[in-house]
Design a protein around this motif. Structure first.
Motif, PDB file in Angstrom:
ATOM      1  N   ARG A 198       0.838  -1.196   0.000  1.00 59.20           N
ATOM      2  CA  ARG A 198       0.000   0.000   0.000  1.00 59.20           C
ATOM      3  C   ARG A 198       0.879   1.254   0.000  1.00 59.20           C
ATOM      4  O   ARG A 198       2.068   1.194   0.301  1.00 59.20           O
ATOM      5  N   ARG A 199       0.258   2.353  -0.333  1.00 63.70           N
ATOM      6  CA  ARG A 199       0.996   3.619  -0.391  1.00 63.70           C
ATOM      7  C   ARG A 199       1.615   3.947   0.963  1.00 63.70           C
ATOM      8  O   ARG A 199       2.669   4.577   1.050  1.00 63.70           O
ATOM      9  N   ASN A 200       0.985   3.499   2.041  1.00 63.05           N
ATOM     10  CA  ASN A 200       1.526   3.783   3.371  1.00 63.05           C
ATOM     11  C   ASN A 200       2.644   2.819   3.771  1.00 63.05           C
ATOM     12  O   ASN A 200       3.065   2.788   4.914  1.00 63.05           O
ATOM     13  N   CYS A 201       3.131   2.000   2.794  1.00 61.74           N
ATOM     14  CA  CYS A 201       4.277   1.083   2.964  1.00 61.74           C
ATOM     15  C   CYS A 201       3.922  -0.233   3.639  1.00 61.74           C
ATOM     16  O   CYS A 201       4.816  -1.027   3.939  1.00 61.74           O
ATOM     17  N   GLU A 202       2.661  -0.499   3.889  1.00 63.16           N
ATOM     18  CA  GLU A 202       2.279  -1.813   4.401  1.00 63.16           C
ATOM     19  C   GLU A 202       2.476  -2.846   3.295  1.00 63.16           C
ATOM     20  O   GLU A 202       1.953  -2.700   2.190  1.00 63.16           O
ATOM     21  N   LEU A 203       3.254  -3.880   3.566  1.00 60.55           N
ATOM     22  CA  LEU A 203       3.583  -4.903   2.569  1.00 60.55           C
ATOM     23  C   LEU A 203       3.317  -6.280   3.143  1.00 60.55           C
ATOM     24  O   LEU A 203       3.695  -6.572   4.274  1.00 60.55           O
ATOM     25  N   PHE A 204       2.669  -7.127   2.366  1.00 62.42           N
ATOM     26  CA  PHE A 204       2.529  -8.521   2.772  1.00 62.42           C
ATOM     27  C   PHE A 204       2.505  -9.402   1.526  1.00 62.42           C
ATOM     28  O   PHE A 204       2.252  -8.927   0.412  1.00 62.42           O
ATOM     29  N   SER A 205       2.804 -10.673   1.713  1.00 61.30           N
ATOM     30  CA  SER A 205       2.824 -11.613   0.595  1.00 61.30           C
ATOM     31  C   SER A 205       1.970 -12.829   0.934  1.00 61.30           C
ATOM     32  O   SER A 205       1.752 -13.158   2.095  1.00 61.30           O
ATOM     33  N   SER A 206       1.503 -13.475  -0.111  1.00 64.59           N
ATOM     34  CA  SER A 206       0.714 -14.689   0.041  1.00 64.59           C
ATOM     35  C   SER A 206       1.125 -15.672  -1.041  1.00 64.59           C
ATOM     36  O   SER A 206       1.262 -15.301  -2.214  1.00 64.59           O
ATOM     37  N   LYS A 207       1.346 -16.919  -0.649  1.00 68.08           N
ATOM     38  CA  LYS A 207       1.804 -17.935  -1.586  1.00 68.08           C
ATOM     39  C   LYS A 207       0.638 -18.811  -2.035  1.00 68.08           C
ATOM     40  O   LYS A 207      -0.099 -19.361  -1.211  1.00 68.08           O
ATOM     41  N   LEU A 208       0.467 -18.926  -3.349  1.00 68.48           N
ATOM     42  CA  LEU A 208      -0.579 -19.754  -3.932  1.00 68.48           C
ATOM     43  C   LEU A 208       0.030 -21.052  -4.456  1.00 68.48           C
ATOM     44  O   LEU A 208       1.125 -21.036  -5.026  1.00 68.48           O
TER      45      LEU A 208
END
Length: 220
Positions: A198-208
């Motif tokens: 997100r623009r506010n630098c929140e980062l997360f990942s998800s593996k499929l």
């Protein structure tokens, strides 16, 4: 003098990238603020040599690295280890969730896809706008990373860094487009990692649990 100055600012690295059972070894050079790919070799690694993630036969892999270094005519270059997205999981915690970072914090460990004793954590504090900041945590399997570090140690070279290219690419996308949400899908043969920042630098990942092989039929 100018020539000598330029030569003094030329630094050679060995880049090692592993994904989809392929080991790519690259001669990288940093010169005059430019990154140059001088040469590379790509090796299909059998599963008894390197498993899906962990190195099964460290001496043999270390010997391959040494042989390639000799072919490139390098003298114990620092090694940059690039590992694919499937090795890592990324999470962000805001200040309400996490006031002070600790790698033994139950909340942080509860978000790890691995058992606590098998979890290796990298931490970074990032700032979005004036009112937002996050604790960005990257999880990896300790035994897997240790197996790669062990091989590099056996090669006699120093480790410059261990990193995941897709995470940095996601950050660059966010900086360039400044969208409310940026999404990067890193598609491998048997898995896909989706990064959301997100623009506010929140980062997360998800593996499929599917990748390019899911879509390939015959020659199409």
């Amino acid at each position: 003098k100018k020539t000598n100055f330029k030569e003094a600012n030329s630094v050679d690295f060995l880049g090692i990238y592993y994904a989809n059972s392929q080991l790519t070894i690259t001669h990288l050079q940093r010169k005059n603020n430019s990154n140059i790919i001088k040469d590379f070799v790509q090796i299909n690694a059998p599963t008894d040599l390197i498993g899906e993630f962990k190195i099964e036969k460290p001496p043999e892999v270390a010997r391959i690295i040494k042989d390639v270094i000799d072919i490139f005519e390098l003298n114990y270059p620092p090694i940059i280890l690039f590992l694919s997205s499937s090795f890592f999981t990324t999470r962000s915690f805001n200040d309400r969730e996490l006031v002070v970072f600790s790698d033994e914090d139950p909340l942080i460990l509860s978000k790890s896809p691995f058992l606590p004793d098998e979890t290796l954590i990298q931490y970074k504090r990032v700032n979005g706008d004036k009112s937002t900041s996050y604790h960005r945590v990257i999880y990896a399997n300790k035994d897997v990373i240790d197996s790669w570090i062990n091989v590099i140690s056996q090669s006699g070279c120093d480790i410059a860094t261990v990193t995941c290219p897709a995470i940095h690419t996601t950050e660059k996308l966010n900086q360039k487009f400044k969208s409310e949400i940026s999404v990067l899908c890193d598609v491998e043969d048997f898995s896909t990692t989706v990064y959301v920042i997100r623009r506010n630098c929140e980062l997360f990942s998800s593996k499929l649990p599917f990748g390019s092989s899911f879509y390939i039929t015959g020659q199409e």
